[in-house]
Design a protein around this motif. Sequence first.
Motif, PDB file in Angstrom:
ATOM      1  N   UNK A   1       6.448  41.184 -18.344  1.00  0.00           N
ATOM      2  CA  UNK A   1       7.097  42.436 -18.733  1.00  0.00           C
ATOM      3  C   UNK A   1       6.294  43.646 -18.267  1.00  0.00           C
ATOM      4  N   UNK A   2       4.976  43.569 -18.386  1.00  0.00           N
ATOM      5  CA  UNK A   2       4.130  44.675 -17.915  1.00  0.00           C
ATOM      6  C   UNK A   2       4.251  44.850 -16.408  1.00  0.00           C
ATOM      7  N   UNK A   3       4.359  43.739 -15.692  1.00  0.00           N
ATOM      8  CA  UNK A   3       4.538  43.794 -14.243  1.00  0.00           C
ATOM      9  C   UNK A   3       5.844  44.511 -13.894  1.00  0.00           C
ATOM     10  N   UNK A   4       6.910  44.184 -14.623  1.00  0.00           N
ATOM     11  CA  UNK A   4       8.205  44.813 -14.369  1.00  0.00           C
ATOM     12  C   UNK A   4       8.193  46.283 -14.778  1.00  0.00           C
ATOM     13  N   UNK A   5       7.583  46.570 -15.932  1.00  0.00           N
ATOM     14  CA  UNK A   5       7.555  47.941 -16.431  1.00  0.00           C
ATOM     15  C   UNK A   5       6.662  48.829 -15.578  1.00  0.00           C
TER      16      UNK A   5
ATOM     17  N   UNK B   1      -1.362  53.768 -19.773  1.00  0.00           N
ATOM     18  CA  UNK B   1      -1.191  54.264 -21.139  1.00  0.00           C
ATOM     19  C   UNK B   1       0.271  54.169 -21.578  1.00  0.00           C
ATOM     20  N   UNK B   2       1.195  54.496 -20.667  1.00  0.00           N
ATOM     21  CA  UNK B   2       2.620  54.375 -20.990  1.00  0.00           C
ATOM     22  C   UNK B   2       2.979  52.933 -21.289  1.00  0.00           C
ATOM     23  N   UNK B   3       2.401  52.004 -20.528  1.00  0.00           N
ATOM     24  CA  UNK B   3       2.634  50.584 -20.761  1.00  0.00           C
ATOM     25  C   UNK B   3       2.099  50.163 -22.119  1.00  0.00           C
ATOM     26  N   UNK B   4       0.850  50.534 -22.411  1.00  0.00           N
ATOM     27  CA  UNK B   4       0.214  50.120 -23.665  1.00  0.00           C
ATOM     28  C   UNK B   4       0.873  50.769 -24.872  1.00  0.00           C
TER      29      UNK B   4
ATOM     30  N   UNK C   1      -2.327  42.072 -23.879  1.00  0.00           N
ATOM     31  CA  UNK C   1      -1.589  43.337 -23.759  1.00  0.00           C
ATOM     32  C   UNK C   1      -2.424  44.396 -23.051  1.00  0.00           C
ATOM     33  N   UNK C   2      -3.689  44.515 -23.428  1.00  0.00           N
ATOM     34  CA  UNK C   2      -4.571  45.491 -22.781  1.00  0.00           C
ATOM     35  C   UNK C   2      -4.741  45.166 -21.299  1.00  0.00           C
ATOM     36  N   UNK C   3      -4.994  43.892 -21.006  1.00  0.00           N
ATOM     37  CA  UNK C   3      -5.217  43.490 -19.614  1.00  0.00           C
ATOM     38  C   UNK C   3      -3.970  43.704 -18.763  1.00  0.00           C
ATOM     39  N   UNK C   4      -2.815  43.340 -19.296  1.00  0.00           N
ATOM     40  CA  UNK C   4      -1.579  43.474 -18.506  1.00  0.00           C
ATOM     41  C   UNK C   4      -1.202  44.933 -18.294  1.00  0.00           C
ATOM     42  N   UNK C   5      -1.625  45.818 -19.207  1.00  0.00           N
ATOM     43  CA  UNK C   5      -1.327  47.249 -19.038  1.00  0.00           C
ATOM     44  C   UNK C   5      -1.990  47.821 -17.797  1.00  0.00           C
ATOM     45  N   UNK C   6      -3.081  47.197 -17.330  1.00  0.00           N
ATOM     46  CA  UNK C   6      -3.781  47.711 -16.146  1.00  0.00           C
ATOM     47  C   UNK C   6      -2.955  47.565 -14.874  1.00  0.00           C
ATOM     48  N   UNK C   7      -1.899  46.770 -14.914  1.00  0.00           N
ATOM     49  CA  UNK C   7      -1.037  46.630 -13.739  1.00  0.00           C
ATOM     50  C   UNK C   7      -0.226  47.909 -13.524  1.00  0.00           C
ATOM     51  N   UNK C   8      -0.029  48.691 -14.602  1.00  0.00           N
ATOM     52  CA  UNK C   8       0.825  49.873 -14.548  1.00  0.00           C
ATOM     53  C   UNK C   8       0.553  50.824 -13.405  1.00  0.00           C
ATOM     54  N   UNK C   9      -0.715  51.209 -13.157  1.00  0.00           N
ATOM     55  CA  UNK C   9      -0.987  52.168 -12.074  1.00  0.00           C
ATOM     56  C   UNK C   9      -1.070  51.545 -10.684  1.00  0.00           C
TER      57      UNK C   9
ATOM     58  N   UNK D   1       9.668  59.935 -16.393  1.00  0.00           N
ATOM     59  CA  UNK D   1      10.422  58.684 -16.241  1.00  0.00           C
ATOM     60  C   UNK D   1       9.891  57.604 -17.166  1.00  0.00           C
ATOM     61  N   UNK D   2       8.571  57.431 -17.234  1.00  0.00           N
ATOM     62  CA  UNK D   2       7.990  56.432 -18.119  1.00  0.00           C
ATOM     63  C   UNK D   2       8.314  56.688 -19.566  1.00  0.00           C
ATOM     64  N   UNK D   3       8.238  57.947 -19.990  1.00  0.00           N
ATOM     65  CA  UNK D   3       8.534  58.280 -21.385  1.00  0.00           C
ATOM     66  C   UNK D   3      10.008  58.035 -21.710  1.00  0.00           C
ATOM     67  N   UNK D   4      10.893  58.413 -20.792  1.00  0.00           N
ATOM     68  CA  UNK D   4      12.326  58.224 -21.031  1.00  0.00           C
ATOM     69  C   UNK D   4      12.691  56.748 -21.096  1.00  0.00           C
ATOM     70  N   UNK D   5      12.045  55.933 -20.270  1.00  0.00           N
ATOM     71  CA  UNK D   5      12.320  54.506 -20.319  1.00  0.00           C
ATOM     72  C   UNK D   5      11.825  53.894 -21.629  1.00  0.00           C
ATOM     73  N   UNK D   6      10.706  54.390 -22.149  1.00  0.00           N
ATOM     74  CA  UNK D   6      10.222  53.908 -23.439  1.00  0.00           C
ATOM     75  C   UNK D   6      11.168  54.297 -24.566  1.00  0.00           C
ATOM     76  N   UNK D   7      11.656  55.541 -24.514  1.00  0.00           N
ATOM     77  CA  UNK D   7      12.525  56.036 -25.579  1.00  0.00           C
ATOM     78  C   UNK D   7      13.974  55.586 -25.410  1.00  0.00           C
TER      79      UNK D   7
END
Length: 425
Positions: free
Chosen positions: A98-102, A110-113, A138-146, A63-69
């Motif tokens: 955006x990271x919060x939403x994604x 990693x998908x976020x970053x 960007x790095x810090x906000x990516x930690x919200x992903x998991x 799902x994460x990959x498809x949303x990126x692509x």
Amino acid sequence: MLLLTVGAVITLMLLGVPVAIALAATTIGFFAIEQIPIETFIQMVAKGVDSFTLLALPFFILTGKLMNLGGATERIFRLGNASVGHIRGGMAHANVAASFLFAGISGSAVADAGGLGAVEIETMRKAGYTEDFSVGVTAASATIGPIIPPSVIMIVYGIAAGVPIGALFIGGIIPGTLMALALMGTVAVISRVSPVPESTAFSARALLLAIVRAGFALLTPAIIVLGILSGAFTVTESGAVAAAYSIVLGLFIYRELNLRSLWKAITESMVESAGILLIIGVASGFAWMMSFQQAPQATIEGLLGLTQNPVVILLLLGFLYLVLGLFIEAIAIVTMTIPVVMPALKLVGIDPIHFGVILAVLMSIGTITPPLGIVMFTLCRIRNISIARFSRIIWPWLAVLIGVTVLLILIPGLVTWLPRVAGLS
């Protein structure tokens, strides 16, 4: 022997041996020394991956990959910018938003970053923000992903600890929100003391258009959370539904996904999932070996010998997991340690849902910590910056995220309240 086996596996990992091979070599070596039939190890590996819930992993990764692509990434960032871009330091605020939403789509830092993060940094640089500021936020906000559901690391922990994954997912909502607010507060402070580009004026029309454009993508987390809460489907089924929805979205609604990119996403997800499942399976054999050596009992005695205060124990474990996160991959840490520490946690009355969400936050922080943080490597490669430079960039953001973790430890209700209200704990 216990210290020797733990030291051996850590040494192998530090030497660059793949995690699964390091775990397998150490465990097989122990079995040979103790003359335990190798069939026992094979049985433990098979048992470790014999779980219906683990099927959720490839679905959420896909799902994460498809949303990126499939066009969701840029739309979500535009929505974040339209929502908070008018505030001082607006594009950095939009980065966090955006990271919060994604996060509600990817379940992975990693998908976020690697997807959203690349767009965020490039857009911020074009707007006039410094490279260091852009990479740091960007790095810090990516930690919200998991942390915001879904979460790959919570699935692994839930299976290892025997904890309802739906409860972990819901338990991550408030902590993930707190992380986003803390990072936006940091952006506000930095924007006050450092020069930042002028923010764009707020436009209700632009916001409405961004909501319409990103609305279909943002239905994904709603489908996952509401489906689990209503009992319409299990965590695994929610992953399958989310993956199917992302295919329809990319192919027929956004029309930015084609059959070639779909196949690429599927094959990459298969490879990544196989790697994770291999680690989980081999780590089950390693955990059996640790139990054979009475590691859980030794852990209980060691912790209770220091203190019986649950808060102090959580703080000690938090520090330990931060240190482990510097050198070892998160999936391996969870599968190796949870069978050992869980009996001690139960003995002192620590809520496993509370601990699981805290552990997810700690493991997420580990993705941006030198020397082996995977998000750090991803962003350093994308922006062609050195690890030494990244280390200087990231420390204030790390301090904020660790502060949020301490707050979660001190106030368990920030994690446990929502699952309790939802009737999941």
